[in-house]
Design a protein around this motif. Structure first.
Motif, PDB file in Angstrom:
ATOM      1  N   ASP A 130       0.820  -1.219   0.000  1.00 16.26           N
ATOM      2  CA  ASP A 130       0.000   0.000   0.000  1.00 16.26           C
ATOM      3  C   ASP A 130       0.848   1.261   0.000  1.00 16.26           C
ATOM      4  O   ASP A 130       0.494   2.244  -0.628  1.00 16.26           O
ATOM      5  CB  ASP A 130      -0.952  -0.027   1.201  1.00 16.26           C
ATOM      6  CG  ASP A 130      -1.931  -1.183   1.072  1.00 16.26           C
ATOM      7  OD1 ASP A 130      -2.802  -1.107   0.204  1.00 16.26           O
ATOM      8  OD2 ASP A 130      -1.778  -2.192   1.803  1.00 16.26           O
ATOM      9  N   SER A 166      -2.112   7.762  -4.541  1.00 17.78           N
ATOM     10  CA  SER A 166      -3.323   7.405  -5.301  1.00 17.78           C
ATOM     11  C   SER A 166      -4.513   7.964  -4.550  1.00 17.78           C
ATOM     12  O   SER A 166      -4.509   7.985  -3.324  1.00 17.78           O
ATOM     13  CB  SER A 166      -3.507   5.900  -5.369  1.00 17.78           C
ATOM     14  OG  SER A 166      -2.327   5.308  -5.800  1.00 17.78           O
ATOM     15  N   LYS A 213       0.849   1.258  -4.234  1.00 20.99           N
ATOM     16  CA  LYS A 213      -0.115   2.342  -4.495  1.00 20.99           C
ATOM     17  C   LYS A 213       0.450   3.736  -4.213  1.00 20.99           C
ATOM     18  O   LYS A 213       0.211   4.663  -4.955  1.00 20.99           O
ATOM     19  CB  LYS A 213      -1.331   2.159  -3.571  1.00 20.99           C
ATOM     20  CG  LYS A 213      -2.329   1.151  -4.049  1.00 20.99           C
ATOM     21  CD  LYS A 213      -3.661   1.404  -3.337  1.00 20.99           C
ATOM     22  CE  LYS A 213      -4.233   0.086  -2.900  1.00 20.99           C
ATOM     23  NZ  LYS A 213      -4.644  -0.062  -1.569  1.00 20.99           N
TER      24      LYS A 213
END
Ligand SMILES: C[S@@+](CC[C@H](N)C(=O)[O-])C[C@H]1O[C@@H](n2cnc3c(N)ncnc32)[C@H](O)[C@@H]1O
Length: 307
Positions: A234, A305, A261
């Motif tokens: 992540d 993101s 991400k």
């Protein structure tokens, strides 16, 4: 000064030189405040950018306050001379008391302008500034017991500006993570973190639930390791002490792999910043490079993101 001031830039303490190198149309330098005849430029080394400065003639302190309030409600002062007069104008504006932030906090949303006195009877005031914080100073309530060093303040600031933080259940990698200030923040956010460093974590951080550690060269860690395990990442954090060029070569495959991400990385400079590498980072789609209040001779690269 005959040229019209179209933008102004407040440099961080001791970092006016790198700002001057990247700025066009400089017409005056007042200590850390640099005035330009060009429209606002998205420079990397400014702590605050004044995007629409106006020069206002004033005949008294009351007149100055009235003119500022006619533009908008909230103002902060940056004074480089005439300090007493400038302060009296600020006091007339009944400024919001700026308190250190408790992490995590949302970004302030009300517009905050900046002003200064160019001379006794002339204000320079900008209602549109790049930072939501007075003079770009992002101060936090400090924790003197939990984290092993002060590096955590950089991550507090980066996550606050990103308006996003690691969530419980998310998996993060923190390269160059020792002694563990950033890992401590990630743990505080409730996410899991794998810290990578050649030096050990501080025992108080190493023992936290959800914190794991590998002693290895960060540059040996490649996205394929996670692709093979079908494990998504992540957040990838880096506070490695290394040449920014080396970091760029290493991080690019991570970006291209799509395995991760979000990225927050410190670019650290020895002496003069390496402009061409800074621009390479800034050119990565959907990313930005900025100087944080809690950065020293460093910049921070963000690629976040949308949640
Ligand atoms: C500024 S410190 C990081 C501080 C950390 N962010 C914190 O919050 O405590 C930089 C770290 O990078 C590590 N480092 C530098 N080169 C490395 C490499 N090639 N592989 C792993 N760690 C490295 C150093 O050992 C050092 O601990």
């Amino acid at each position: 000064m005959t040229e019209k001031i179209k933008s102004a830039y407040l440099a961080a303490e001791g970092l006016t030189q790198p700002l001057l190198k990247e700025l066009d149309g400089v017409i005056a330098i007042h200590d850390r405040l640099v005035l330009s005849s060009q429209p606002a430029q998205e420079v990397f080394w400014a702590q605050n950018i004044w995007r629409n400065p106006e020069t206002l003639s004033i005949d008294s302190i009351n007149d100055a306050a009235k003119k500022l309030q006619a533009i908008q409600r909230n103002w902060c002062l940056h004074s480089y001379h005439l300090h007493r007069r400038a302060k009296l104008i600020l006091e007339k504006l009944s400024p919001r008391k700026s308190r250190p932030l408790v992490f995590p906090s949302a970004l302030p949303t009300s517009p905050l302008g900046s002003f200064t006195l160019l001379d006794k009877n002339t204000l320079l005031a900008s209602s549109d500034c790049s930072s939501a914080f007075p003079n770009g100073e992002v101060n936090f309530v400090e924790d003197r017991n939990g984290p092993p060093n002060r590096a955590y303040l950089k991550l507090y600031e980066a996550l606050t500006l990103a308006n996003l933080k690691p969530q419980p259940g998310e998996f993060c990698i923190d390269v160059g993570g020792s002694p563990g200030g950033w890992a401590w923040v990630i743990h505080q956010c409730g996410a899991e973190v794998l810290s990578i460093d050649r030096a050990p974590l501080s025992p108080s951080v190493a023992s936290l639930k959800g914190v794991s550690f590998q002693k290895r060269d960060a540059f040996s860690l490649h996205p394929q390791e996670f692709e093979l395990k079908q494990q998504s990442v992540d957040w990838l954090f880096s506070d490695l002490i290394c040449y920014p060029e080396k970091l760029y070569e290493w991080i690019l495959p991570w970006v291209e792999s799509g395995v991760c991400k979000n990225f927050i990385c410190t670019l650290k400079f020895k002496g003069e910043p390496d402009q061409s590498t800074i621009e390479k980072f800034a050119a990565v789609p959907n990313s930005q490079v900025r100087h944080l209040f809690n950065n020293k001779n460093e910049l921070t690269w963000f690629k976040i993101s949308s949640p």
